[in-house]
Motif scaffolding. Structure first.
Motif, mmCIF file in Angstrom:
data_model
loop_
_atom_site.group_PDB
_atom_site.id
_atom_site.type_symbol
_atom_site.label_atom_id
_atom_site.label_comp_id
_atom_site.label_asym_id
_atom_site.label_seq_id
_atom_site.Cartn_x
_atom_site.Cartn_y
_atom_site.Cartn_z
ATOM 1 N N LYS A 1 10.275 -91.198 15.527
ATOM 2 C CA LYS A 1 11.562 -90.539 14.343
ATOM 3 C C LYS A 1 11.608 -92.062 14.022
ATOM 4 N N SER A 2 12.110 -93.208 15.556
ATOM 5 C CA SER A 2 12.407 -94.429 14.948
ATOM 6 C C SER A 2 11.727 -95.198 14.105
ATOM 7 N N ASP A 3 9.967 -95.121 14.173
ATOM 8 C CA ASP A 3 9.626 -95.555 13.001
ATOM 9 C C ASP A 3 9.296 -95.448 11.863
ATOM 10 N N ILE A 4 10.197 -94.691 11.258
ATOM 11 C CA ILE A 4 10.693 -94.145 10.143
ATOM 12 C C ILE A 4 12.014 -94.677 9.457
ATOM 13 N N LYS A 5 11.676 -95.695 8.798
ATOM 14 C CA LYS A 5 12.783 -96.702 8.007
ATOM 15 C C LYS A 5 13.651 -96.197 7.345
ATOM 16 N N ALA A 6 13.016 -95.202 6.210
ATOM 17 C CA ALA A 6 14.035 -94.654 5.456
ATOM 18 C C ALA A 6 13.284 -93.523 5.028
ATOM 19 N N VAL A 7 14.054 -92.516 3.938
ATOM 20 C CA VAL A 7 13.561 -91.223 3.025
ATOM 21 C C VAL A 7 13.391 -91.172 1.678
ATOM 22 N N GLY A 8 12.315 -90.545 1.511
ATOM 23 C CA GLY A 8 12.364 -90.271 -0.342
ATOM 24 C C GLY A 8 11.752 -89.346 -0.631
ATOM 25 N N ILE A 9 12.908 -88.495 -1.935
ATOM 26 C CA ILE A 9 12.039 -86.855 -2.152
ATOM 27 C C ILE A 9 11.438 -86.996 -3.547
ATOM 28 N N THR A 10 10.850 -86.233 -4.073
ATOM 29 C CA THR A 10 10.206 -85.951 -5.146
ATOM 30 C C THR A 10 9.934 -84.118 -5.597
ATOM 31 N N ASN A 11 10.277 -83.854 -6.011
ATOM 32 C CA ASN A 11 10.391 -82.315 -6.597
ATOM 33 C C ASN A 11 9.736 -81.768 -7.868
ATOM 34 N N GLN A 12 9.850 -80.383 -7.629
ATOM 35 C CA GLN A 12 9.591 -79.565 -9.026
ATOM 36 C C GLN A 12 10.863 -79.419 -9.253
ATOM 37 N N ARG A 13 10.673 -80.086 -10.709
ATOM 38 C CA ARG A 13 11.852 -80.207 -11.825
ATOM 39 C C ARG A 13 11.870 -79.251 -12.509
ATOM 40 N N GLU A 14 13.571 -78.974 -13.051
ATOM 41 C CA GLU A 14 13.808 -77.968 -13.822
ATOM 42 C C GLU A 14 14.026 -76.794 -13.026
ATOM 43 N N THR A 15 13.579 -77.133 -12.423
ATOM 44 C CA THR A 15 14.062 -75.550 -11.157
ATOM 45 C C THR A 15 15.203 -75.779 -10.869
#
Length: 523
Positions: A86-100
């Motif tokens: 886990k410590s190797d992951i430095k940040a998280v982004g989110i992308t998603n289906q829209r309008e839902t």
């Protein structure tokens, strides 16, 4: 030293960024070595859709969240198998289906209704009621477009919110007591990952609600008043690349910051590195979505396209795009599989379509719930034209693939009229692009080269890039272009135009089928 050796063994060149990709039909969590455009580990789960009535499409909010958490857990297990953690992951982004559209209790976090999916058409009647509020009864579908960039359509979130308030008593009560939170899928995930500490969205998702002013990038009081949506239920609007907050959910990634958020189609535009005005991409999934980068200039379409925010990095000015949306792309193949049993798996579509040399004069307009850009006809319904005694299932499957390509040409022609320029190539991504027959057919029908990246995960990559920038781990100029496969047109202009003319004839036959429920518009 041990971590360095492990990094070298899996050939990592920079910081690892996590990307949550919550789409219409599946959820994924991917960990990227962004500088190499490389997926280090990932996991994917399918998401169920529910159809309570004809034209209604819903998903379970807790299933969406559960799938995200499960994908993260499984991905972490795969990382650990190659010596990463886990410590190797430095940040998280989110992308998603829209309008839902989702609504939940601000105190308990309990969903107050199923998520109403962007495809859902139940708000057609609600739209008719809202249209009666337009001055002089002009019923012009573009009446609000100068404010929000969008035509009036059941597609967008505002009408879904209005329907929920009007038809679900406990939501109406929660709104009245100011205890109701609204969000698109990104907002729902951010709320839960931060255990209710953060109620936020980004400008790209907010631009799909019909409630955000397309110029100020803020919730517009006039739009909220028009749809009777109280602002206290709306999330805070932020840029697509900044520090949102820290994940506190003890089950996964606790302590890691969320630093990027973007709608899935805008994420794909960034993941394809369409960073300059005039560059465009098409994403082929459940639907098909074309975005054309217009830079800092907000272009108002006069040919059936919509104006949307592509992304906004920190305090920099927003990047805009023209967008054309096709409601049914891969969904047509799902229909042939699930309803007609013409194939057992969508991956068979290429092999089965290649059993015949052409569609045999068959044209399939999959307007199951109306037509989106550039027609915006809610009363259209699906038709299959040109059937003869020689027609086989293979012709219909091939016609379904061609329908995706014809709808793409519809949008490209509108983009050319709005922009005054014709593209020399089209960058593509999405699950359907693995189908080489589809890609070659697309090149044939639009008459330009189709460019497919060899790394398909461009939507999730776009979110990871934004997260990396938001965490000050990289610059956009650090990202290398992907290796690509190109498909060049193999038919002549005459054949191309004849086929497209017949497609337009088929579209004409799909219109005005559901006059009972569809409102009428002035253009």
């Amino acid at each position: 030293m041990e971590n360095k050796k492990m990094s070298e063994s899996v050939n990592i060149s920079g910081p690892l960024i996590g990307s949550i990709d919550e789409g219409t039909s599946s959820t994924r969590f991917l960990v990227f070595d962004v500088l190499q455009r490389k997926v280090v580990a990932s996991h994917q789960l399918e998401i169920k859709q529910y159809y309570p009535q004809e034209g209604w499409v819903e998903q379970d909010p807790m299933e969406l969240l559960g799938a995200v958490l499960e994908c993260i857990k499984k991905t972490m297990e795969k990382m650990e198998s190659v010596g990463l953690n886990k410590s190797d992951i430095k940040a998280v982004g989110i992308t998603n289906q829209r309008e839902t559209t989702l609504v939940w209790d601000k105190k308990t976090g309990e969903p107050l209704y199923n998520a109403i999916v962007w495809l859902d058409m139940r708000t057609t009647t609600t739209m008719e009621i809202v249209l009666d509020k337009i001055p002089n009864k002009t019923r012009n579908k573009n009446y609000l477009k100068p404010l929000c960039g969008l035509p009036m359509s059941p597609y967008f979130s505002a009408l879904k919110i209005r329907w929920l308030i009007d038809n679900v008593p406990k939501i109406r009560q929660a709104v009245q007591s100011e205890n109701c939170a609204f969000g698109t899928v990104d907002t729902w995930l951010i709320w839960n990952l931060t255990q209710g500490k953060l109620h936020a969205t980004d400008v790209s998702n907010a631009s799909r609600t019909m409630l955000m002013n397309i110029e100020t990038l803020k919730w517009d009081p006039l739009l909220c008043q028009f749809f009777e949506v109280p602002q206290h239920m709306l999330p805070e609007i932020r840029s697509s690349s900044e520090t949102y907050g820290t994940i506190t959910n003890p089950e996964i990634l606790a302590g890691i910051q969320i630093t990027g958020c973007v709608g899935d189609q805008q994420g794909a535009l960034l993941g394809q590195l369409c960073l300059k005005p005039g560059q465009a991409k098409a994403t082929y999934g459940t639907g098909c979505f074309l975005l054309y980068n217009t830079g800092h200039v907000k272009v108002d379409s006069t040919h059936g396209l919509i104006t949307t925010v592509a992304y906004k990095i920190g305090k920099s000015a927003a990047i805009y795009a023209l967008e054309g949306s096709v409601a049914v792309a891969g969904a047509a193949l799902s229909w042939l599989r699930d309803n007609m049993q013409m194939l057992s798996h969508i991956t068979q579509s290429q092999t089965l379509a290649e059993q015949v040399r052409c569609s045999g004069g068959v044209y399939f307009v999959p307007a199951f719930s109306g037509l989106y850009a550039p027609y915006w006809q809610q009363d259209a319904r699906g038709v299959i034209c040109g059937i003869t005694e020689d027609t086989q299932q293979y012709h219909i499957i091939r016609a379904a693939l061609e329908a995706v390509c014809f709808q793409t040409r519809d949008i490209l022609e509108a983009m050319a009229k709005d922009s005054g320029t014709t593209m020399s190539s089209l960058q593509v991504d999405g699950g359907m692009t693995v189908n080489n027959l589809l890609m070659q057919t697309q090149a044939d029908i639009i008459g330009i080269t189709v460019v497919r990246p060899n790394m398909f995960e461009t939507t999730a990559l776009g979110a990871a890039i934004l997260a990396g920038i938001g965490a000050n781990l990289l610059e956009i100029t650090d990202i290398n272009a992907s290796q690509v496969t190109k498909f060049s047109p193999q038919i002549g202009e005459n054949e191309r135009d004849i086929r497209y003319t017949k497609w337009k004839m088929a579209v004409e036959r799909s219109l005005n089928w559901d006059n009972s429920s569809a409102p009428t518009f002035d253009s």
